[in-house]
Design an enzyme around this catalytic site. Structure first.
Site, mmCIF file in Angstrom:
data_model
loop_
_atom_site.group_PDB
_atom_site.id
_atom_site.type_symbol
_atom_site.label_atom_id
_atom_site.label_comp_id
_atom_site.label_asym_id
_atom_site.label_seq_id
_atom_site.Cartn_x
_atom_site.Cartn_y
_atom_site.Cartn_z
ATOM 1 N N LYS A 49 42.397 39.851 52.236
ATOM 2 C CA LYS A 49 42.192 40.770 51.298
ATOM 3 C C LYS A 49 40.769 41.419 51.193
ATOM 4 O O LYS A 49 39.831 40.588 51.556
ATOM 5 C CB LYS A 49 42.709 40.357 49.872
ATOM 6 C CG LYS A 49 42.097 39.188 49.372
ATOM 7 C CD LYS A 49 42.829 38.628 48.212
ATOM 8 C CE LYS A 49 42.020 37.351 47.603
ATOM 9 N NZ LYS A 49 42.718 36.766 46.619
ATOM 10 N N ARG A 147 47.981 34.967 35.061
ATOM 11 C CA ARG A 147 47.147 36.246 35.462
ATOM 12 C C ARG A 147 48.565 37.160 36.137
ATOM 13 O O ARG A 147 48.856 38.155 35.453
ATOM 14 C CB ARG A 147 46.314 36.031 36.417
ATOM 15 C CG ARG A 147 45.485 37.003 36.974
ATOM 16 C CD ARG A 147 44.489 36.711 38.200
ATOM 17 N NE ARG A 147 45.000 36.018 39.407
ATOM 18 C CZ ARG A 147 44.533 35.849 40.407
ATOM 19 N NH1 ARG A 147 43.165 35.891 40.566
ATOM 20 N NH2 ARG A 147 45.006 35.429 41.707
ATOM 21 N N TYR A 269 8.594 46.017 41.390
ATOM 22 C CA TYR A 269 9.137 46.668 39.867
ATOM 23 C C TYR A 269 8.899 45.580 38.746
ATOM 24 O O TYR A 269 9.073 44.267 38.828
ATOM 25 C CB TYR A 269 10.533 46.913 39.952
ATOM 26 C CG TYR A 269 10.547 48.130 40.802
ATOM 27 C CD1 TYR A 269 9.861 49.448 40.590
ATOM 28 C CD2 TYR A 269 11.818 48.253 41.526
ATOM 29 C CE1 TYR A 269 10.171 50.556 41.301
ATOM 30 C CE2 TYR A 269 12.082 49.486 42.357
ATOM 31 C CZ TYR A 269 11.304 50.580 42.294
ATOM 32 O OH TYR A 269 11.489 51.603 43.043
ATOM 33 N N MET A 317 16.711 48.265 45.369
ATOM 34 C CA MET A 317 17.819 48.659 45.893
ATOM 35 C C MET A 317 18.031 48.659 47.593
ATOM 36 O O MET A 317 18.756 47.813 48.104
ATOM 37 C CB MET A 317 17.933 50.153 45.684
ATOM 38 C CG MET A 317 19.489 50.798 46.333
ATOM 39 S SD MET A 317 19.553 52.554 46.050
ATOM 40 C CE MET A 317 19.508 52.577 44.226
HETATM 41 C C1 LIG Z 1 42.876 35.584 46.667
HETATM 42 C C2 LIG Z 1 43.996 34.481 46.781
HETATM 43 C C3 LIG Z 1 44.349 33.463 47.544
HETATM 44 C C4 LIG Z 1 43.038 33.015 48.470
HETATM 45 O O1 LIG Z 1 42.336 32.168 47.745
HETATM 46 P P1 LIG Z 1 40.996 31.681 48.274
HETATM 47 O O2 LIG Z 1 40.512 30.663 47.175
HETATM 48 O O3 LIG Z 1 39.997 32.506 48.880
HETATM 49 O O4 LIG Z 1 41.630 30.577 49.332
HETATM 50 C C5 LIG Z 1 45.478 32.825 47.767
HETATM 51 N N1 LIG Z 1 46.519 33.102 47.000
HETATM 52 C C6 LIG Z 1 46.548 34.261 45.951
HETATM 53 C C7 LIG Z 1 47.403 34.554 45.100
HETATM 54 C C8 LIG Z 1 45.034 34.981 46.131
HETATM 55 O O5 LIG Z 1 44.930 35.977 44.967
#
Ligand SMILES: *Cc1c(COP(=O)(O)O)cnc(C)c1O
Length: 376
Positions: A49, A147, A269, A317
């Protein structure tokens, strides 16, 4: 190993850049195999993802598929559709569920929705009945993270109204741990036991609870399928403790200018750094727009080869400044390359400097940094 640019239109050339990422596909494949071997005989999926945690899903997922990974998780439908163009054969699951287009979009691209709502599960079952085929979907149960996922009592209602939800051939039944990065947190066994108990309603279905950290909580967390993301990209499973994974990303930037300043002169800065002795300062072509966290100003280090250079003053930046007083003058000429992440600076270490986690460092790496890939 051969470095190739990630841009699809860059035919074997590397565009000149003052700052870039090098993504080591071999390290990512090694990390995936390490987890797979650790949890065997459970199946090992890969979570890609957010563009594979910022490192480039269109390059990383094919390398993992080549290594034998058959199931990929993304968050959004758009991510899945993009991945489908690159990988026509693998299974792709979408954590968001049916949003925003509903079942047809999933059927068309042979995508697997992760259904976290009883109404979505009903909708999928009904849709499958209407097309006369039980298409794969994953059922997501909540065991305490609160969640996403169907809560216990909603599950009772679903199974009472739709008994076929119990016998539907779910590709997997999953849940997600709240505190897996803390190995001795009581939530871990609590959720494991709750999951085991809820899962008895789905006899014979593959079960999945563990992401990266869960894979290292003990054999009774692996169930039939694990879903690692972070570990593939070099993030350690636990907040304290050894890191079994190889660093997968290097962030390199060039020195643009170096100068000497006197005692009492300031840098950057807000005049946040004031020299307490004559100091040599180098200015590097990377800043918070590239993903180097502003919170690491005055705290972090970058590396010239193996030599640590303290970050001084605020991160801007596009630029940052480091103390090169301890380095021979000829080594810090303009054009010299320093590593902001690399063999001497793991993602987790930079995250600690900035008061965040490795996940946030990776997913915020600047989109303007060219990604260069070391082939697996
Ligand atoms: C993001 C996610 C994972 C992967 O988690 P990691 O800690 O990055 O290995 C697995 N299952 C769900 C439901 C997630 O949202």
């Amino acid at each position: 190993m051969r470095a190739t640019d990630g841009a699809p239109d860059a035919v074997g050339t590397i565009e000149p850049a003052v700052a870039w990422l090098t993504v080591d596909l071999g390290a990512i494949v090694t990390n995936w195999r390490r987890i797979r071997d650790h949890v065997a005989p459970a199946e090992c999926a890969a979570v890609v993802k957010a563009d594979a945690y910022g490192l480039g899903a269109s390059r990383i997922a094919p390398a993992l598929a080549e290594a034998g990974c058959r199931l990929f998780f993304v968050a959004r439908l758009a991510e899945a559709m993009a991945l489908r163009l690159v990988l026509p054969e693998v299974e792709i699951a979408v954590l968001d569920g049916l949003e925003p287009f509903g079942p047809d979009a999933f059927i068309a691209d042979r995508l697997i929705p992760v259904l976290s709502e009883a109404v979505c599960a009903r909708r999928w079952i009904t849709h499958c009945r209407s097309i006369g085929a039980a298409r794969p979907a994953i059922l997501h149960l909540d065991t305490g993270l609160n969640r996403l996922g169907i809560q216990g009592e909603k599950l009772d209602d679903l199974l009472a109204e739709h008994p076929e939800a119990a016998s539907f051939p779910w590709r997997a039944v999953i849940s997600h741990l709240a505190c897996a990065t803390e190995a001795d947190h009581p939530m871990n066994p609590h959720q494991r036991d709750a999951f085991r108990s809820l899962a008895t309603r789905f006899p014979g279905r593959p079960l999945s609870l563990a992401a990266t950290s869960g894979c290292y909580l003990g054999a009774d967390y692996a169930f039939d399928l694990v879903r690692p993301g972070a570990g593939l990209y070099g993030i350690a499973p636990f907040e304290d403790g050894p890191n079994p994974f190889a660093q997968a990303v290097r962030m390199t930037a060039k020195i643009l200018q170096a100068r000497s300043i006197d005692t009492g002169e300031c840098v950057g800065y807000g005049a946040a750094f004031v020299a307490s002795a004559p100091t040599r300062v180098a200015t590097i072509a990377a800043g918070y727009a590239d993903g180097f966290p502003r919170a690491a100003g005055g705290i972090g280090v970058v590396h010239l080869g193996a030599i640590p250079l303290p970050v001084i003053g605020r991160i801007s930046m596009d630029l940052m400044t480091v103390d090169v007083s301890g380095v021979p003058v000829e080594a810090v000429r303009p054009g010299a390359e320093v590593d902001l992440l690399g063999p001497h600076r793991m993602v987790d270490a930079l995250a600690r400097d900035a008061g965040t986690i490795g996940y946030e460092i990776l997913t915020r790496l600047g989109t303007r940094l060219p990604r260069r890939y070391l082939d697996a």
